[in-house]
Design an enzyme around this catalytic site. Sequence first.
Site, PDB file in Angstrom:
ATOM      1  N   TYR A 192       0.848  -1.192   0.000  1.00  0.00           N
ATOM      2  CA  TYR A 192       0.000   0.000   0.000  1.00  0.00           C
ATOM      3  C   TYR A 192       0.879   1.236   0.000  1.00  0.00           C
ATOM      4  O   TYR A 192       1.739   1.400   0.867  1.00  0.00           O
ATOM      5  CB  TYR A 192      -0.902   0.009   1.243  1.00  0.00           C
ATOM      6  CG  TYR A 192      -1.819   1.205   1.328  1.00  0.00           C
ATOM      7  CD1 TYR A 192      -2.919   1.315   0.499  1.00  0.00           C
ATOM      8  CD2 TYR A 192      -1.567   2.212   2.253  1.00  0.00           C
ATOM      9  CE1 TYR A 192      -3.773   2.420   0.585  1.00  0.00           C
ATOM     10  CE2 TYR A 192      -2.409   3.318   2.345  1.00  0.00           C
ATOM     11  CZ  TYR A 192      -3.506   3.410   1.509  1.00  0.00           C
ATOM     12  OH  TYR A 192      -4.343   4.500   1.590  1.00  0.00           O
ATOM     13  N   ASP A 202       9.141   2.568   0.677  1.00  0.00           N
ATOM     14  CA  ASP A 202       8.028   3.198   1.372  1.00  0.00           C
ATOM     15  C   ASP A 202       8.116   2.786   2.836  1.00  0.00           C
ATOM     16  O   ASP A 202       7.688   1.700   3.227  1.00  0.00           O
ATOM     17  CB  ASP A 202       6.706   2.742   0.750  1.00  0.00           C
ATOM     18  CG  ASP A 202       5.484   3.355   1.424  1.00  0.00           C
ATOM     19  OD1 ASP A 202       5.616   3.853   2.556  1.00  0.00           O
ATOM     20  OD2 ASP A 202       4.401   3.317   0.823  1.00  0.00           O
ATOM     21  N   LYS A 226       3.674   8.775   9.283  1.00  0.00           N
ATOM     22  CA  LYS A 226       3.195   8.165  10.524  1.00  0.00           C
ATOM     23  C   LYS A 226       4.037   8.557  11.729  1.00  0.00           C
ATOM     24  O   LYS A 226       3.868   9.631  12.290  1.00  0.00           O
ATOM     25  CB  LYS A 226       3.050   6.652  10.359  1.00  0.00           C
ATOM     26  CG  LYS A 226       1.899   6.269   9.403  1.00  0.00           C
ATOM     27  CD  LYS A 226       1.527   4.826   9.521  1.00  0.00           C
ATOM     28  CE  LYS A 226       0.501   4.387   8.484  1.00  0.00           C
ATOM     29  NZ  LYS A 226      -0.870   4.804   8.754  1.00  0.00           N
TER      30      LYS A 226
END
Length: 424
Positions: A145, A240, A268
Amino acid sequence: MSHAEWAESRRMWERARRSLSGGVSTGLRAAAKPHPLFFSGGAGATLTDVDGHVYIDYVLGWGPNILGHGNPRLVAAVTDQITRGATYGAGHRFEIEAAEALLALYPDFDRVLWSNTGTEANLAALRIARAATGRQRFVKFTGHYHGWSDTMLLGYRRFADDGGVVAETRGQAPEALAQLELVPWGDAESLRIVLENSADIAAVVLEPVLCNSGVIAPPPGFLETVRELCTAHGVVLVFDEVITGLRIARGGAVERFGVVPDLVVLAKAIAGGLTLAAIVGSAELLDLTQQGVTHAGTYNGNPLVLAAAVATMAELGEEGVYEDFERRGARLADGLRGALAAAGIVGAVNQMGPVVQFAFGVTQVSDTRDFFAADQARYDRLAVALLARGIYVMPGGRLYLSTAHTDEQIDATIAAFVDALANE
């Protein structure tokens, strides 16, 4: 605790549905069981809902709250800065201090680009890769993702039986599918074939640890082979690290596995819960933003979030933080495995530092096929049973630990799992 005991949350959700689509601010929350909950506050590793129930929190805002809730150093930094202004649209000292602190964690790189979300930063990384190579298409792996954009929300949960690319969502631009080559996670030979047979691949983008679909470590030697292939074919390698960055090691997967990509995307955990993302990379690549590659954003690098980032990185730099993450993550994972064994239930538990994955109905989660084969409906029922026992977990089986979690809370969590499994 019965469902009726979330009465105030349900009332708030029903009210929210009159003004918010689905009564939520991001679509994934609409699937929460028994229904979306509403919270009034948090402290350390706990959250309190509007009905007054207190939970040990393993959701952590879906990952960002790596320091837990109300960390004093973070609160002090943000409180001080908000009195001086939320954003300036101009330079300030935290831009420099946060960039220097981040490059100290990723010493193989020269530059930082600030952004706001992982979705934005991944798109910017792809644009830079295209500019650097003069190519257009990119490779990603099944189950990974990289945000919700048309360009990158492909091959995450939906793909053809033959591994081909299909639309992931209604409204997705069909031309996005033609930009992507989808490769099975961990399959270096398939990647080799793609790169040898396509002259238009600008980038390979991957989660170095597949946290979004099972907390799956890369197969031995896989990241090294990907690095070699990208170098040989002049392709930009993008890690990522939206989840793994500052979480599975101070320098994320780059430090943990010793493989250096060309660009790293972070978000995050980097600002302890405030909205911040970054790209780190070489001056050669990132300085393209001063050579005709547009990188913009009104909120990029604002002082409020970068004050939070400086505080967060300082807190994570305290002695023993990552040793505790490893120890407590293993304590939780071992306890969950024991709970499955005690109940005689088939399941699997993966762990990488402070990230743990729980799955029903499979004996291991070593690739995406295992993860997609897990019994998610059974896990959803377990999540509700855990709520009734004071444990808050997200859908899908992933649990996050923060610096605020204690051994006692982990032991209480394991006991709740044992009791919930025994009373299914």
